[in-house]
Design a protein around this motif. Structure first.
Motif, PDB file in Angstrom:
ATOM      1  N   ARG A  76      45.675  34.572  32.020  1.00  0.00           N
ATOM      2  CA  ARG A  76      44.658  34.588  30.908  1.00  0.00           C
ATOM      3  C   ARG A  76      44.689  33.380  29.866  1.00  0.00           C
ATOM      4  O   ARG A  76      45.587  32.838  29.881  1.00  0.00           O
ATOM      5  N   PRO A  77      43.415  32.994  29.186  1.00  0.00           N
ATOM      6  CA  PRO A  77      43.419  32.091  28.181  1.00  0.00           C
ATOM      7  C   PRO A  77      44.629  32.186  27.054  1.00  0.00           C
ATOM      8  O   PRO A  77      45.019  31.154  26.678  1.00  0.00           O
ATOM      9  N   ASN A  78      45.043  33.323  26.695  1.00  0.00           N
ATOM     10  CA  ASN A  78      45.935  33.522  25.747  1.00  0.00           C
ATOM     11  C   ASN A  78      47.468  33.643  26.198  1.00  0.00           C
ATOM     12  O   ASN A  78      48.488  33.792  25.728  1.00  0.00           O
ATOM     13  N   GLY A  79      47.685  33.295  27.873  1.00  0.00           N
ATOM     14  CA  GLY A  79      48.946  33.153  28.171  1.00  0.00           C
ATOM     15  C   GLY A  79      49.372  34.375  29.047  1.00  0.00           C
ATOM     16  O   GLY A  79      50.263  34.256  29.752  1.00  0.00           O
ATOM     17  N   SER A  80      48.896  35.581  28.873  1.00  0.00           N
ATOM     18  CA  SER A  80      49.233  36.777  29.610  1.00  0.00           C
ATOM     19  C   SER A  80      48.797  36.676  31.076  1.00  0.00           C
ATOM     20  O   SER A  80      47.903  35.988  31.303  1.00  0.00           O
ATOM     21  N   SER A  81      49.362  37.322  31.841  1.00  0.00           N
ATOM     22  CA  SER A  81      48.919  37.062  33.295  1.00  0.00           C
ATOM     23  C   SER A  81      49.032  38.566  34.007  1.00  0.00           C
ATOM     24  O   SER A  81      49.549  39.582  33.656  1.00  0.00           O
ATOM     25  N   ALA A  82      48.652  38.587  35.395  1.00  0.00           N
ATOM     26  CA  ALA A  82      48.619  39.553  36.195  1.00  0.00           C
ATOM     27  C   ALA A  82      48.914  38.760  37.485  1.00  0.00           C
ATOM     28  O   ALA A  82      48.739  37.635  37.689  1.00  0.00           O
ATOM     29  N   SER A  83      49.581  39.592  38.183  1.00  0.00           N
ATOM     30  CA  SER A  83      50.004  38.927  39.585  1.00  0.00           C
ATOM     31  C   SER A  83      49.964  39.968  40.849  1.00  0.00           C
ATOM     32  O   SER A  83      50.115  41.137  40.581  1.00  0.00           O
ATOM     33  N   GLY A  84      50.272  39.318  41.976  1.00  0.00           N
ATOM     34  CA  GLY A  84      50.330  40.091  43.415  1.00  0.00           C
ATOM     35  C   GLY A  84      50.769  39.204  44.296  1.00  0.00           C
ATOM     36  O   GLY A  84      50.805  37.939  43.962  1.00  0.00           O
ATOM     37  N   SER A  85      50.660  39.650  45.526  1.00  0.00           N
ATOM     38  CA  SER A  85      51.078  38.834  46.816  1.00  0.00           C
ATOM     39  C   SER A  85      49.986  39.006  47.825  1.00  0.00           C
ATOM     40  O   SER A  85      49.111  39.935  47.977  1.00  0.00           O
ATOM     41  N   THR A  86      50.078  37.995  48.814  1.00  0.00           N
ATOM     42  CA  THR A  86      49.230  37.978  49.892  1.00  0.00           C
ATOM     43  C   THR A  86      49.885  38.799  50.883  1.00  0.00           C
ATOM     44  O   THR A  86      51.172  38.974  50.911  1.00  0.00           O
ATOM     45  N   ASN A  87      49.021  39.181  51.851  1.00  0.00           N
ATOM     46  CA  ASN A  87      49.516  39.869  53.151  1.00  0.00           C
ATOM     47  C   ASN A  87      49.719  38.807  54.187  1.00  0.00           C
ATOM     48  O   ASN A  87      49.653  37.640  53.962  1.00  0.00           O
ATOM     49  N   GLY A  88      49.877  39.069  55.474  1.00  0.00           N
ATOM     50  CA  GLY A  88      50.262  38.358  56.766  1.00  0.00           C
ATOM     51  C   GLY A  88      49.110  37.600  56.823  1.00  0.00           C
ATOM     52  O   GLY A  88      49.264  36.442  57.579  1.00  0.00           O
ATOM     53  N   ASN A  89      47.785  37.682  56.463  1.00  0.00           N
ATOM     54  CA  ASN A  89      46.627  37.072  56.842  1.00  0.00           C
ATOM     55  C   ASN A  89      46.181  36.230  55.604  1.00  0.00           C
ATOM     56  O   ASN A  89      45.052  35.674  55.730  1.00  0.00           O
ATOM     57  N   GLY A  90      47.048  36.259  54.442  1.00  0.00           N
ATOM     58  CA  GLY A  90      46.526  35.506  53.189  1.00  0.00           C
ATOM     59  C   GLY A  90      45.774  36.279  52.386  1.00  0.00           C
ATOM     60  O   GLY A  90      45.177  35.864  51.476  1.00  0.00           O
ATOM     61  N   TYR A  91      45.427  37.473  52.700  1.00  0.00           N
ATOM     62  CA  TYR A  91      44.538  38.585  52.105  1.00  0.00           C
ATOM     63  C   TYR A  91      45.264  38.803  50.686  1.00  0.00           C
ATOM     64  O   TYR A  91      46.428  39.219  50.667  1.00  0.00           O
ATOM     65  N   PHE A  92      44.588  38.898  49.444  1.00  0.00           N
ATOM     66  CA  PHE A  92      44.958  39.494  48.333  1.00  0.00           C
ATOM     67  C   PHE A  92      43.779  40.403  47.449  1.00  0.00           C
ATOM     68  O   PHE A  92      42.652  40.245  47.836  1.00  0.00           O
ATOM     69  N   SER A  93      44.270  41.235  46.804  1.00  0.00           N
ATOM     70  CA  SER A  93      43.317  42.137  45.943  1.00  0.00           C
ATOM     71  C   SER A  93      44.024  42.855  44.903  1.00  0.00           C
ATOM     72  O   SER A  93      45.077  43.231  44.967  1.00  0.00           O
ATOM     73  N   GLY A  94      43.133  43.100  43.669  1.00  0.00           N
ATOM     74  CA  GLY A  94      43.956  43.745  42.598  1.00  0.00           C
ATOM     75  C   GLY A  94      42.925  43.730  41.381  1.00  0.00           C
ATOM     76  O   GLY A  94      41.924  43.029  41.564  1.00  0.00           O
ATOM     77  N   ILE A  95      43.293  44.480  40.374  1.00  0.00           N
ATOM     78  CA  ILE A  95      42.341  44.291  39.234  1.00  0.00           C
ATOM     79  C   ILE A  95      42.729  43.079  38.339  1.00  0.00           C
ATOM     80  O   ILE A  95      43.993  43.000  37.883  1.00  0.00           O
ATOM     81  N   VAL A  96      41.998  42.480  37.725  1.00  0.00           N
ATOM     82  CA  VAL A  96      42.316  41.519  36.513  1.00  0.00           C
ATOM     83  C   VAL A  96      41.116  41.642  35.518  1.00  0.00           C
ATOM     84  O   VAL A  96      40.246  42.309  35.458  1.00  0.00           O
ATOM     85  N   PRO A  97      41.450  40.949  34.403  1.00  0.00           N
ATOM     86  CA  PRO A  97      40.320  41.072  33.039  1.00  0.00           C
ATOM     87  C   PRO A  97      39.190  40.554  33.386  1.00  0.00           C
ATOM     88  O   PRO A  97      38.991  39.618  34.196  1.00  0.00           O
ATOM     89  N   ALA A  98      38.161  41.302  32.856  1.00  0.00           N
ATOM     90  CA  ALA A  98      36.840  40.862  33.317  1.00  0.00           C
ATOM     91  C   ALA A  98      36.358  39.944  32.063  1.00  0.00           C
ATOM     92  O   ALA A  98      37.029  39.728  30.989  1.00  0.00           O
ATOM     93  N   ASN A  99      35.382  39.279  32.405  1.00  0.00           N
ATOM     94  CA  ASN A  99      34.813  38.112  31.547  1.00  0.00           C
ATOM     95  C   ASN A  99      35.520  37.032  30.951  1.00  0.00           C
ATOM     96  O   ASN A  99      35.525  36.861  29.851  1.00  0.00           O
TER      97      ASN A  99
END
Length: 462
Positions: A313-336
């Motif tokens: 995020r702009p203030n330096g905080s973050s969210a993270s995750g990993s790809t699967n074997g096909n490079g796919y990723f999904s998760g929730i992140v801050p809106a707007n």
């Protein structure tokens, strides 16, 4: 290319369709009946989905014989920590996974399931050691090994029947650093939460602690209904500049797999303190609106499994995750908010990124689609390729190739529809790579061989 002949052996280790005793739509905490534990993330519609993945400890070592619950189905891991559960009935918006293993805190993960592909879910377990104690009649203070404290009042502990307990209280505890870029791999659930008004929110974490209490015979204990314990979270140096004076405190509910706002924490110097009426995991967080972000990374020159993605995020905080074997990723992140998306191999450290771009802001759920890029290849990362065929020389899809290099880095990839696999041994110069083939339909190991990797040679064909 040399072919690896797969030997067909079959045995089932899973049973499905068993009914759980708990209700994952809503649950109560008898010590806090005023809190509404309804899971507002549930859609109320069920789908059938397949789940595959690996359970490891914090060092990446496989956790064998871990017991896994998804929906109303049950399974376990093999000697390589691998599991597969097919045709599992889960909520269409919120699938919850529970993992139980000896000497580890119970672990949880939630996600929006896909029905068109396997849901690849890797989970790291947090080690649990009952290594601190105090006399219940006197109260006491414990230091959480890697950060934080808990202070208990005298005569404040009760046994499972609710009777005041006066013996030795034995404690297992852990602190989860909010600035650890791999936090999403081992934190309970996800950053999905329900605020005091019953609204679904995402969280920006400022630290988590987990505490479990037992008596000298191993029977569970809790804080009495008329008492609280004081918990303290250290504020990470990287978060000190934007740490608010007060922020909500959230409790992880094992029955629903969601965090709930239940109290608040106050900043005192370089710590947050709060009073809590029960355990296990607590979390200091700021709630934010969220969207679900997904996409598929295509690093044309690198294999894609278990690449680590951080959204900052702009203030330096973050969210993270990993790809699967096909490079796919999904998760929730801050809106707007605009987000810096950075891709790493955690086995090379987080000093140098493989790929960086800016995405967003997004007001609604977004699919980034296929992100085709030439990722920066880490130094000394040889590529090992091969194929798996059956006894009739037919290619075999979905065979797990588990490999470990001589510096103990352990990962896995799957063969594709043509029976091919590709391994990037990230940041590995020379030595031995041991690879093992595992039939995921029955989790049986089929063959194990070694490859000698020599510095300066970038590709090996098996």
């Amino acid at each position: 290319m040399k072919q690896i002949v797969f030997l067909g052996l079959f045995i089932s280790i899973f049973s499905t369709g068993c009914k759980q005793d708990d209700d994952r739509n809503a649950a109560e905490n008898p010590q806090n009946p005023s809190v509404n534990y309804t899971n507002s993330f549930l859609s109320g519609t069920t789908v059938s989905a397949d789940f595959t993945g690996r359970i490891t400890d914090r060092e990446g070592n496989p956790v064998a014989n871990a017991f896994i619950t998804i929906g109303n189905s049950f399974g376990s891991t093999n000697m390589h920590g691998l599991y597969k559960m097919s045709n599992v009935s889960v909520d269409a918006s919120f699938a919850s996974i529970q993992v139980i293993a000896s000497n580890y805190f119970d672990q949880y993960r939630n996600l929006k399931p896909r029905t068109s592909h396997d849901n690849l879910v890797d989970i790291q377990m947090i080690p649990k050691s009952y290594d601190q104690f105090f006399e219940a009649s006197a109260g006491g203070s414990i230091q959480i090994g890697n950060g934080g404290t808990v202070v208990f009042e005298p005569n404040s502990i009760v046994d499972a029947a609710g009777n005041t307990y006066s013996g030795l209280v034995v404690i297992a505890s852990t602190y989860l650093d909010p600035t650890d870029p791999t936090l999403s791999a081992y934190m309970p659930g996800s950053l999905a939460a329900v605020d005091a008004g019953g609204n679904s929110v995402a969280m920006i974490t400022y630290g988590m602690i987990g505490v479990e209490m037992v008596n000298s015979s191993g029977q569970p204990l809790q804080i009495g209904p008329d008492f609280t314990a004081q918990i303290s979270f250290p504020i990470a140096d990287a978060q000190m500049a934007h740490a608010p004076a007060e922020l909500p405190l959230w409790y992880f509910h094992e029955g629903t797999g969601v965090w709930y706002e239940e109290s608040s924490a106050t900043k005192n110097g370089n710590t947050y303190t709060a009073n809590v009426s029960h355990f296990s995991f607590w979390n200091c967080d700021i709630p934010v609106p969220f969207i679900t972000l997904q996409g598929t990374l295509n690093c044309e020159n690198l294999s894609l499994s278990s690449l680590h993605i951080i959204f900052t995020r702009p203030n330096g905080s973050s969210a993270s995750g990993s790809t699967n074997g096909n490079g796919y990723f999904s998760g929730i992140v801050p809106a707007n908010e605009p987000l810096i998306m950075t891709v790493y191999s955690q086995y090379c450290g987080f000093e140098n990124s493989l790929y960086t771009t800016t995405v967003g802001p997004f007001a609604t759920d977004t699919d980034l689609g296929l992100l085709v890029t030439d990722c920066v290849s880490p130094a000394q990362s040889p590529v090992i390729t091969g194929s798996v065929v059956d006894c009739n020389n037919m290619p075999m899809e979905g065979i797990a190739v588990v490999y470990e290099v001589s510096n103990s880095i352990s990962q896995y990839v799957f063969t594709n529809g043509e029976g091919l696999f590709e391994i990037t041994a990230y940041c590995f110069e020379s030595g031995t790579v041991t690879y093992t083939l595992v039939d995921m339909d029955n989790l049986l190991e089929v063959i194990s061989e070694e490859v000698a990797v020599v510095s300066g040679i970038s590709e090996y064909n098996l």
